[in-house]
Design an enzyme around this catalytic site. Structure first.
Site, PDB file in Angstrom:
ATOM      1  N   LEU A 246      13.282 -58.058   1.243  1.00 41.87           N
ATOM      2  CA  LEU A 246      12.933 -58.449  -0.127  1.00 41.87           C
ATOM      3  C   LEU A 246      14.180 -58.906  -0.884  1.00 41.87           C
ATOM      4  CD1 LEU A 246      11.001 -58.513  -2.626  1.00 41.87           C
ATOM      5  CD2 LEU A 246      11.520 -56.099  -2.961  1.00 41.87           C
TER       6      LEU A 246
ATOM      7  N   ASN B  93      20.660 -63.071  -5.299  1.00 40.76           N
ATOM      8  CA  ASN B  93      20.301 -63.328  -6.697  1.00 40.76           C
ATOM      9  C   ASN B  93      18.891 -62.883  -7.053  1.00 40.76           C
ATOM     10  OD1 ASN B  93      22.761 -64.528  -7.702  1.00 40.76           O
ATOM     11  ND2 ASN B  93      22.317 -66.197  -6.264  1.00 40.76           N
ATOM     12  N   ALA B  94      18.325 -62.039  -6.219  1.00 37.94           N
ATOM     13  CA  ALA B  94      16.991 -61.486  -6.515  1.00 37.94           C
ATOM     14  C   ALA B  94      17.030 -59.996  -6.183  1.00 37.94           C
ATOM     15  CB  ALA B  94      15.914 -62.209  -5.708  1.00 37.94           C
ATOM     16  N   GLY B  95      17.560 -59.218  -7.109  1.00 37.82           N
ATOM     17  CA  GLY B  95      17.646 -57.770  -6.948  1.00 37.82           C
ATOM     18  C   GLY B  95      16.518 -57.134  -7.733  1.00 37.82           C
TER      19      GLY B  95
ATOM     20  N   ILE C 130      19.625 -54.809   3.398  1.00 39.76           N
ATOM     21  CA  ILE C 130      18.385 -54.513   4.116  1.00 39.76           C
ATOM     22  C   ILE C 130      18.629 -53.371   5.118  1.00 39.76           C
ATOM     23  CG2 ILE C 130      16.471 -55.471   5.467  1.00 39.76           C
ATOM     24  CD1 ILE C 130      16.960 -56.832   2.660  1.00 39.76           C
TER      25      ILE C 130
ATOM     26  N   GLY D 239      37.878 -27.514  -7.027  1.00 38.14           N
ATOM     27  CA  GLY D 239      38.695 -28.437  -6.237  1.00 38.14           C
ATOM     28  C   GLY D 239      38.158 -28.660  -4.833  1.00 38.14           C
TER      29      GLY D 239
ATOM     30  N   GLU E  26      15.399 -49.362  -4.032  1.00 40.35           N
ATOM     31  CA  GLU E  26      13.933 -49.409  -4.214  1.00 40.35           C
ATOM     32  C   GLU E  26      13.558 -49.432  -5.703  1.00 40.35           C
ATOM     33  OE1 GLU E  26      11.179 -47.739  -1.597  1.00 40.35           O
ATOM     34  OE2 GLU E  26      12.669 -47.304  -0.058  1.00 40.35           O
TER      35      GLU E  26
HETATM   36  N1  COS Z   1       1.333 -53.685  -6.629  1.00 39.18           N
HETATM   37  C1  COS Z   1       0.700 -54.881  -6.467  1.00 39.18           C
HETATM   38  N2  COS Z   1       0.956 -55.948  -7.222  1.00 39.18           N
HETATM   39  C2  COS Z   1       1.879 -55.814  -8.190  1.00 39.18           C
HETATM   40  C3  COS Z   1       2.573 -54.609  -8.421  1.00 39.18           C
HETATM   41  C4  COS Z   1       2.244 -53.509  -7.594  1.00 39.18           C
HETATM   42  N3  COS Z   1       2.837 -52.336  -7.744  1.00 39.18           N
HETATM   43  N4  COS Z   1       3.425 -54.789  -9.436  1.00 39.18           N
HETATM   44  C5  COS Z   1       3.279 -56.070  -9.843  1.00 39.18           C
HETATM   45  N5  COS Z   1       2.352 -56.674  -9.079  1.00 39.18           N
HETATM   46  C6  COS Z   1       1.880 -58.046  -9.215  1.00 39.18           C
HETATM   47  C7  COS Z   1       1.440 -58.339 -10.650  1.00 39.18           C
HETATM   48  O1  COS Z   1       0.081 -58.023 -10.825  1.00 39.18           O
HETATM   49  C8  COS Z   1       1.678 -59.836 -10.797  1.00 39.18           C
HETATM   50  O2  COS Z   1       0.587 -60.541 -10.300  1.00 39.18           O
HETATM   51  P1  COS Z   1       0.254 -62.048 -10.816  1.00 39.18           P
HETATM   52  O3  COS Z   1       1.452 -62.889 -10.478  1.00 39.18           O
HETATM   53  O4  COS Z   1      -0.956 -62.447 -10.046  1.00 39.18           O
HETATM   54  O5  COS Z   1       0.024 -61.953 -12.288  1.00 39.18           O
HETATM   55  C9  COS Z   1       2.868 -60.066  -9.863  1.00 39.18           C
HETATM   56  O6  COS Z   1       2.937 -58.954  -8.960  1.00 39.18           O
HETATM   57  C10 COS Z   1       4.153 -60.166 -10.637  1.00 39.18           C
HETATM   58  O7  COS Z   1       4.255 -58.979 -11.403  1.00 39.18           O
HETATM   59  P2  COS Z   1       5.100 -58.917 -12.735  1.00 39.18           P
HETATM   60  O8  COS Z   1       4.737 -60.042 -13.638  1.00 39.18           O
HETATM   61  O9  COS Z   1       5.005 -57.530 -13.248  1.00 39.18           O
HETATM   62  O10 COS Z   1       6.560 -59.230 -12.139  1.00 39.18           O
HETATM   63  P3  COS Z   1       7.958 -59.159 -12.808  1.00 39.18           P
HETATM   64  O11 COS Z   1       8.706 -60.324 -12.328  1.00 39.18           O
HETATM   65  O12 COS Z   1       7.833 -58.903 -14.280  1.00 39.18           O
HETATM   66  O13 COS Z   1       8.617 -57.912 -12.078  1.00 39.18           O
HETATM   67  C11 COS Z   1       9.120 -55.673 -11.523  1.00 39.18           C
HETATM   68  C12 COS Z   1       8.059 -56.690 -11.961  1.00 39.18           C
HETATM   69  C13 COS Z   1      10.353 -55.695 -12.388  1.00 39.18           C
HETATM   70  C14 COS Z   1       8.428 -54.336 -11.651  1.00 39.18           C
HETATM   71  C15 COS Z   1       9.462 -55.968 -10.041  1.00 39.18           C
HETATM   72  O14 COS Z   1      10.170 -57.187  -9.915  1.00 39.18           O
HETATM   73  C16 COS Z   1      10.271 -54.871  -9.418  1.00 39.18           C
HETATM   74  O15 COS Z   1       9.722 -53.845  -9.038  1.00 39.18           O
HETATM   75  N6  COS Z   1      11.599 -55.101  -9.283  1.00 39.18           N
HETATM   76  C17 COS Z   1      12.441 -54.194  -8.570  1.00 39.18           C
HETATM   77  C18 COS Z   1      12.434 -54.572  -7.135  1.00 39.18           C
HETATM   78  C19 COS Z   1      12.913 -53.481  -6.272  1.00 39.18           C
HETATM   79  O16 COS Z   1      12.471 -52.352  -6.353  1.00 39.18           O
HETATM   80  N7  COS Z   1      13.826 -53.849  -5.386  1.00 39.18           N
HETATM   81  C20 COS Z   1      14.432 -52.899  -4.519  1.00 39.18           C
HETATM   82  C21 COS Z   1      14.193 -53.263  -3.140  1.00 39.18           C
HETATM   83  S1  COS Z   1      15.065 -52.123  -2.155  1.00 39.18           S
HETATM   84  S2  COS Z   1      13.892 -51.878  -0.748  1.00 39.18           S
END
Ligand code: COS
Length: 383
Positions: free
Chosen positions: A125, A129-131, A157, A343, A366
């Protein structure tokens, strides 16, 4: 309301705790020091049934509930974050997406070797530039005849570049949605596919004996059938997988906090200053009491979220809460545990030093603590 665990859960906890004490605890410090993934524990953990725990037996899994898996991760994290990370990422992030979203053929092909611990699988995932902004994925995939052609890269990853890594589930842009936003899909990429390279990342502060990788895709061609589930559903699949994965990060926080607490209590009862054990100074006894209190709250929150999941109820809000709370509890507990060690707590020969470092990942991986607060804020209608 009955808060007691079943006999099966209690037996599982004892079995995994005994194993972790015997097989992992004695080697954890040295592996951390050497920043070395330990292949020898993989078959032993697999024999214990630590991979594919919530996967049904027809695909080689153990057919257990999610709480069992969480208890197992908690018990490993009680002695070592790195091994807990290998198991947690192996199950929730590696096996999870294929089990939840794969078709019958994909499940039959990929799950048995992952559930037997012969192989590990990555969750592709995060990108440079996509964290936190996970849907901003720049990796692309387009169809050319019967193949997807993938270009891009991933970072941080877990489990993707060990000698037994079998592949990765990669989130890719596969087009543009009618609303103009990118269409994201998950594609399964096997290790050894030309154009795909997974490189280990070294120099980590934490989880030093777990495997972390950078992934590169350069005109990497994989069969069309490697699409996971439906085209355009990749982001939902990743998000849903993270809902479950966050429970295992919670388990790592809980188990790590428990380990720190036990070390601190033992040390405080043995360490004598001003003529008496330091645990008997009220200031220290209160620190230990607060640790015990927060650990108890963390366990209740995490197990409740697992209960929701196991009974088929919505659990994403509670998973975010449990992940956030358990990881921050471990932060506070590890901090006070080092403080109580004085210490000595700053020295590598005391395991509490490693736990203090390992904890930090839990507030970042995560989904950072800030992202969990966004998720919770949305669920409660504040944002
Ligand atoms: N399960 C299923 N679908 C989900 C979901 C979930 N838990 N959370 C969001 N979605 C869906 C939404 O319904 C939305 O659907 P539509 O595009 O059809 O409207 C879509 O995904 C996008 O959701 P949203 O608009 O909420 O996205 P954002 O870009 O605002 O981001 C966050 C949401 C910030 C919550 C998300 O990007 C996130 O969790 N970021 C952190 C990522 C992460 O944990 N990375 C660590 C990886 S290490 S393994």
């Amino acid at each position: 309301m009955d808060f007691s665990l079943s006999m099966e859960h209690e037996i599982l906890r004892k079995t995994v705790r005994d194993f972790a004490e015997r097989e992992i605890k004695p080697i954890a410090r040295e592996l951390d020091e050497k920043e070395e993934f330990h292949y020898e524990t993989m078959p032993k953990m697999a024999e214990l049934g630590l991979f594919g725990m919530f996967v049904s037996e027809e695909y080689g899994g153990q057919g257990m509930d999610y709480l069992s898996y969480i208890i197992a991760v908690e018990e490993i994290a009680r002695v070592d974050g790195s091994h807990a990370a290998t198991v947690a990422a192996g199950n929730s992030l590696g096996i999870g997406p294929i089990y939840y979203f794969g078709n019958e053929e994909q499940k039959r092909k990929y799950l048995p070797p992952l559930c037997s611990g012969q192989g590990l699988w990555g969750f592709g995932l995060t990108e440079p530039n996509a964290g936190s902004d996970a849907s901003n994925s720049k990796t692309t995939a387009y169809l050319q005849g019967d193949h997807w052609v993938i270009n891009g890269s991933k970072i941080f990853i877990t489990n993707a570049s060990t000698k037994i890594s079998k592949g990765v589930t990669s989130l890719c842009r596969t087009g543009t949605r009618p609303d103009g936003r990118p269409e994201l899909s998950c594609i399964l990429v096997e290790t050894g596919t030309p154009g795909y390279e997974a490189r280990p990342m070294k120099g980590k502060m934490m989880w030093r004996a777990s495997n972390t990788s950078e992934l590169y895709f350069e005109d990497c061609k994989v069969p069309k059938e490697n699409l996971l589930g439906e085209q355009g559903k990749g982001f939902y699949q990743m998000m849903q997988t993270l809902d479950g994965g966050r429970l295992s990060i919670g388990a790592m926080g809980l188990g790590g906090a428990q380990g720190c607490f036990e070390m601190a209590l033992k040390y405080a009862k043995e360490r004598v200053q001003f003529g008496k054990p330091i645990a008997t100074f009220q200031v220290n006894a209160f620190k230990l009491a607060d640790m015990a209190l927060e650990i108890e709250c963390a366990r209740l929150l995490l197990y409740k979220a697992c209960w929701l999941r196991d009974t088929g109820k919505p659990f994403a809000k509670e998973a975010a809460m449990a992940k956030l709370y358990c990881s921050e509890v471990m932060g506070r507990v590890a901090n006070q545990a080092v403080q109580l060690h004085g210490g000595y707590g700053l020295m590598k020969e005391y395991d509490v030093e490693r736990f203090y470092r390992d904890q930090k990942l839990l507030e970042i991986g995560e989904g950072t603590s800030e992202i969990q607060r966004i998720v919770i804020s949305r669920y409660i209608g504040a944002l």
